[in-house]
Design a protein around this motif. Structure first.
Motif, PDB file in Angstrom:
ATOM      1  N   ARG A  21     -16.581 -21.570  21.979  1.00  0.00           N
ATOM      2  CA  ARG A  21     -16.144 -20.436  22.793  1.00  0.00           C
ATOM      3  C   ARG A  21     -17.304 -20.051  23.696  1.00  0.00           C
ATOM      4  O   ARG A  21     -18.417 -19.808  23.242  1.00  0.00           O
ATOM      5  CB  ARG A  21     -15.723 -19.253  21.927  1.00  0.00           C
ATOM      6  CG  ARG A  21     -15.466 -17.977  22.731  1.00  0.00           C
ATOM      7  CD  ARG A  21     -14.835 -16.869  21.900  1.00  0.00           C
ATOM      8  NE  ARG A  21     -13.414 -17.142  21.673  1.00  0.00           N
ATOM      9  CZ  ARG A  21     -12.454 -16.875  22.542  1.00  0.00           C
ATOM     10  NH1 ARG A  21     -12.742 -16.338  23.722  1.00  0.00           N
ATOM     11  NH2 ARG A  21     -11.199 -17.141  22.250  1.00  0.00           N
ATOM     12  N   ASP A  27      -9.602 -17.450  27.520  1.00  0.00           N
ATOM     13  CA  ASP A  27      -8.282 -17.723  26.956  1.00  0.00           C
ATOM     14  C   ASP A  27      -8.230 -19.090  26.290  1.00  0.00           C
ATOM     15  O   ASP A  27      -7.216 -19.453  25.686  1.00  0.00           O
ATOM     16  CB  ASP A  27      -7.221 -17.688  28.066  1.00  0.00           C
ATOM     17  CG  ASP A  27      -7.254 -16.370  28.823  1.00  0.00           C
ATOM     18  OD1 ASP A  27      -7.166 -15.311  28.163  1.00  0.00           O
ATOM     19  OD2 ASP A  27      -7.374 -16.399  30.061  1.00  0.00           O
ATOM     20  N   VAL A  29     -10.707 -22.363  24.248  1.00  0.00           N
ATOM     21  CA  VAL A  29     -11.945 -22.851  23.643  1.00  0.00           C
ATOM     22  C   VAL A  29     -11.991 -24.362  23.851  1.00  0.00           C
ATOM     23  O   VAL A  29     -10.983 -24.993  24.159  1.00  0.00           O
ATOM     24  CB  VAL A  29     -12.039 -22.491  22.152  1.00  0.00           C
ATOM     25  CG1 VAL A  29     -12.245 -20.994  21.975  1.00  0.00           C
ATOM     26  CG2 VAL A  29     -10.801 -22.962  21.390  1.00  0.00           C
ATOM     27  N   GLU A  43     -12.205 -19.897  13.049  1.00  0.00           N
ATOM     28  CA  GLU A  43     -12.989 -18.976  13.859  1.00  0.00           C
ATOM     29  C   GLU A  43     -12.167 -18.317  14.956  1.00  0.00           C
ATOM     30  O   GLU A  43     -12.542 -17.276  15.495  1.00  0.00           O
ATOM     31  CB  GLU A  43     -14.198 -19.699  14.478  1.00  0.00           C
ATOM     32  CG  GLU A  43     -13.859 -20.858  15.407  1.00  0.00           C
ATOM     33  CD  GLU A  43     -13.712 -22.191  14.694  1.00  0.00           C
ATOM     34  OE1 GLU A  43     -14.060 -23.212  15.303  1.00  0.00           O
ATOM     35  OE2 GLU A  43     -13.242 -22.219  13.536  1.00  0.00           O
ATOM     36  N   GLU A  44     -10.996 -18.923  15.306  1.00  0.00           N
ATOM     37  CA  GLU A  44     -10.124 -18.382  16.339  1.00  0.00           C
ATOM     38  C   GLU A  44      -8.795 -17.896  15.772  1.00  0.00           C
ATOM     39  O   GLU A  44      -7.977 -17.356  16.517  1.00  0.00           O
ATOM     40  CB  GLU A  44      -9.862 -19.437  17.419  1.00  0.00           C
ATOM     41  CG  GLU A  44     -11.105 -19.896  18.156  1.00  0.00           C
ATOM     42  CD  GLU A  44     -11.687 -18.813  19.047  1.00  0.00           C
ATOM     43  OE1 GLU A  44     -10.954 -17.879  19.418  1.00  0.00           O
ATOM     44  OE2 GLU A  44     -12.892 -18.915  19.387  1.00  0.00           O
ATOM     45  N   ASP A  45      -8.567 -18.141  14.481  1.00  0.00           N
ATOM     46  CA  ASP A  45      -7.295 -17.805  13.835  1.00  0.00           C
ATOM     47  C   ASP A  45      -6.129 -18.449  14.587  1.00  0.00           C
ATOM     48  O   ASP A  45      -5.126 -17.810  14.904  1.00  0.00           O
ATOM     49  CB  ASP A  45      -7.119 -16.277  13.767  1.00  0.00           C
ATOM     50  CG  ASP A  45      -5.970 -15.880  12.830  1.00  0.00           C
ATOM     51  OD1 ASP A  45      -5.651 -16.676  11.918  1.00  0.00           O
ATOM     52  OD2 ASP A  45      -5.400 -14.793  13.017  1.00  0.00           O
ATOM     53  N   VAL A  46      -6.293 -19.741  14.882  1.00  0.00           N
ATOM     54  CA  VAL A  46      -5.314 -20.502  15.643  1.00  0.00           C
ATOM     55  C   VAL A  46      -5.085 -21.837  14.952  1.00  0.00           C
ATOM     56  O   VAL A  46      -6.016 -22.449  14.425  1.00  0.00           O
ATOM     57  CB  VAL A  46      -5.809 -20.738  17.098  1.00  0.00           C
ATOM     58  CG1 VAL A  46      -4.977 -21.794  17.802  1.00  0.00           C
ATOM     59  CG2 VAL A  46      -5.770 -19.438  17.892  1.00  0.00           C
ATOM     60  N   THR A  60      -6.059 -19.984  23.022  1.00  0.00           N
ATOM     61  CA  THR A  60      -6.296 -19.113  21.874  1.00  0.00           C
ATOM     62  C   THR A  60      -5.360 -17.909  21.860  1.00  0.00           C
ATOM     63  O   THR A  60      -5.407 -17.102  20.939  1.00  0.00           O
ATOM     64  CB  THR A  60      -7.748 -18.615  21.871  1.00  0.00           C
ATOM     65  OG1 THR A  60      -8.010 -17.911  23.095  1.00  0.00           O
ATOM     66  CG2 THR A  60      -8.711 -19.781  21.738  1.00  0.00           C
ATOM     67  N   ARG A  61      -4.510 -17.794  22.867  1.00  0.00           N
ATOM     68  CA  ARG A  61      -3.531 -16.712  22.903  1.00  0.00           C
ATOM     69  C   ARG A  61      -2.312 -17.197  23.662  1.00  0.00           C
ATOM     70  O   ARG A  61      -2.332 -18.247  24.324  1.00  0.00           O
ATOM     71  CB  ARG A  61      -4.111 -15.471  23.590  1.00  0.00           C
ATOM     72  CG  ARG A  61      -4.341 -15.632  25.084  1.00  0.00           C
ATOM     73  CD  ARG A  61      -4.724 -14.311  25.741  1.00  0.00           C
ATOM     74  NE  ARG A  61      -4.895 -14.424  27.191  1.00  0.00           N
ATOM     75  CZ  ARG A  61      -3.907 -14.299  28.083  1.00  0.00           C
ATOM     76  NH1 ARG A  61      -2.649 -14.067  27.655  1.00  0.00           N
ATOM     77  NH2 ARG A  61      -4.133 -14.412  29.383  1.00  0.00           N
TER      78      ARG A  61
END
Length: 522
Positions: A21, A27, A29, A43-46, A60-61
């Motif tokens: 990141r 938006d 990584v 680390e990104e909850d993805v 990431t979103r």
């Protein structure tokens, strides 16, 4: 507008992390290795959806169609369709778009921080006080028609073919023929011929040439007499000229050229290196065969070295105008004066008009190889590319092949094509080139040595024969941007002192002389 993330932060990532990141507001990584569907990025909850190659981007979103997408905290394009968290972000769902840039001329300019004891290198001091990093004899051509004889003359002095030819002249780095494909059938009053003459003039008086021989055909548009007159040059012991037609044909021309070079060799050999301040170093900054890691590792490492060079009083030339497009506002903010910033924007506007006239797009970059390496739009490539310029103030803006007089970080307007770009830099006075690559570009730049920087360790392991420094250590956390920047600065000084780069060892440099040609050929 947010500034780009400090690239040094990327060096602090733990080796176990799968992605990088670059800025809190990004938006996407960047994948450090290949990611497969189902991979959880804690680390990104993805969770990754589908295959993502190394160096490529992962969302990431949730990003709606038409929304801006950010990397480095800056816009790199707009979603061409809805993008889900965990999806691969690339050419299939990210596209160019127009947006407003805040040029804020000089807002981020700051006073330089000179060093108490400037570094030195072992340079060759010419009679006029200029400093060389190499000691060549050059053969230039006024037109394509004299290219063959120029090459034949230079080949006579090749150490790998005729080692005896230069055996008595160990201080001469070689005899090189820099030929090109133009010089005739152009408007004699046009911009294209003027640009060619300015480029040839810059090489003819370059300090890395002990002496120069210019050869023409005789009837070309680019007459040698006009070339010398427009560039303020005159015949002397260091600069000699003649034509094929006046010499009586090819065989006599080659024999005459060999004899003239032999007369130049004793004086060229009578040099000694001596300690000179690093302020005499003028470095052209290049990136080619870029990938998704270029703006994370090698380019910021080069930028850190440039910051050191500028602090020591040296000069760095950032170029490739189409490859700063969309990121130019980050340079105008560092302009020492508003006038300098406006010069840069004027060159951007020229390129927009130039592309429009030719039915081209400023987004004709990235190349196929760049895209395979993870770069999607020219905006993304530009943001990574300007990292080569470090954080110093922008001290001046030059047009192609103009003599560089200012100290510090400057910009020269050139195309993004590396041979044309570096040719302009050397014509402007660059006595060293630093070239970053993620895909493995093959490049050299006689008479100025070229140092090659690998963006990733896989490239280094695969093609270390062509590379001088591995910046991939930044990605695995075993080195920092600052630490490698200091190592590169020392490598610059060593190379300027005579240490041969990998491209020099391979004999690159003559074929990469490519002047920018603008005129219509009739």
């Amino acid at each position: 507008m947010n500034a780009p993330a400090n690239p040094g932060k990327a060096a602090q990532l733990h080796a176990a992390l799968r992605v990088i990141r670059l800025h809190p507001e990004d938006d996407v990584v960047i994948a450090r290795d290949q990611l497969v569907a189902g991979t959880t990025l804690d680390e990104e909850d993805v969770t990754v959806l589908g295959l993502v190659p190394p160096g490529h981007k992962v969302a990431t979103r949730a990003i709606g169609a038409g929304e801006a997408v950010r990397r480095y905290g800056q816009i790199i394009g707009f979603a061409s369709q809805d993008i889900r968290p965990g999806q691969h972000v690339h050419t299939h769902n990210l596209a160019m778009g127009d947006f407003t840039r805040d040029y804020a001329y000089g807002a981020d300019a700051r006073a330089p921080e000179p060093v108490p004891a400037p570094a030195t290198f072992a340079g060759i001091v010419r009679a006029d006080g200029r400093v060389a990093t190499r000691n060549y004899i050059g053969i230039l051509t006024s037109v394509n028609c004299s290219a063959t004889v120029a090459r034949a003359i230079a080949d006579h002095f090749r150490r790998d073919i005729h080692p005896e030819a230069l055996a008595a002249y160990p201080n001469v780095d070689g005899v090189v023929a820099l030929t090109h494909g133009v010089g005739c059938a152009v408007d004699p009053q046009g911009e294209g011929l003027a640009l060619l003459q300015r480029t040839l003039g810059g090489y003819a008086c370059h300090p890395n040439f002990a002496s120069v021989l210019v050869i023409g055909l005789g009837c070309e548009t680019n007459q040698i007499s006009a070339l010398l007159a427009t560039q303020g040059l005159a015949h002397d012991d260091r600069l000699q000229t003649f034509t094929i037609q006046d010499s009586g044909g090819t065989t006599r021309t080659i024999a005459r050229g060999i004899a003239m070079i032999q007369e130049m060799l004793p004086a060229a050999n009578a040099v000694q290196r001596q300690p000179v301040p690093a302020s005499h170093l003028v470095v052209g900054l290049q990136c080619g065969g870029s990938d998704g890691y270029s703006g994370i590792s090698a380019n910021p490492v080069l930028g850190a070295a440039v910051d050191l060079l500028v602090r020591h009083g040296g000069t760095a030339i950032l170029s490739e105008t189409p490859e700063i497009y969309g990121a130019e506002h980050l340079l105008t903010r560092r302009a020492q004066t508003p006038e300098i910033g406006r010069k840069l924007v004027a060159r951007i506007r020229w390129w927009e008009d130039y592309c429009a006239r030719h039915g081209a797009s400023m987004d004709n970059n990235p190349s196929a190889g760049n895209k395979a390496g993870g770069l999607t739009t020219v905006l993304e490539k530009s943001l990574g590319g300007i990292a080569k310029g470090g954080s110093a103030n922008l001290a001046e803006v030059y047009e192609y092949a103009q003599p560089v007089r200012a100290r510090g970080l400057v910009f020269m307007d050139t195309p993004g094509y590396d041979p044309i770009s570096a040719t302009g830099q050397v014509a402007g006075g660059a006595n060293l080139i630093c070239f970053t690559t993620g895909r493995g570009s093959a490049y050299g730049c006689a008479p100025s040595p070229s140092v090659k920087l690998a963006t990733n360790t896989a490239l280094w392991q695969r093609q270390s024969d062509d590379m001088d420094l591995n910046c991939g250590a930044v990605l695995d956390g075993s080195a920092t941007i600052g630490g490698l920047g200091e190592e590169l600065f020392r490598l610059m000084l060593d190379t300027a002192s005579g240490k041969r780069s990998r491209s020099e060892l391979h004999g690159y440099g003559q074929n990469e002389f490519v002047p920018w040609q603008l005129s219509a050929i009739t």
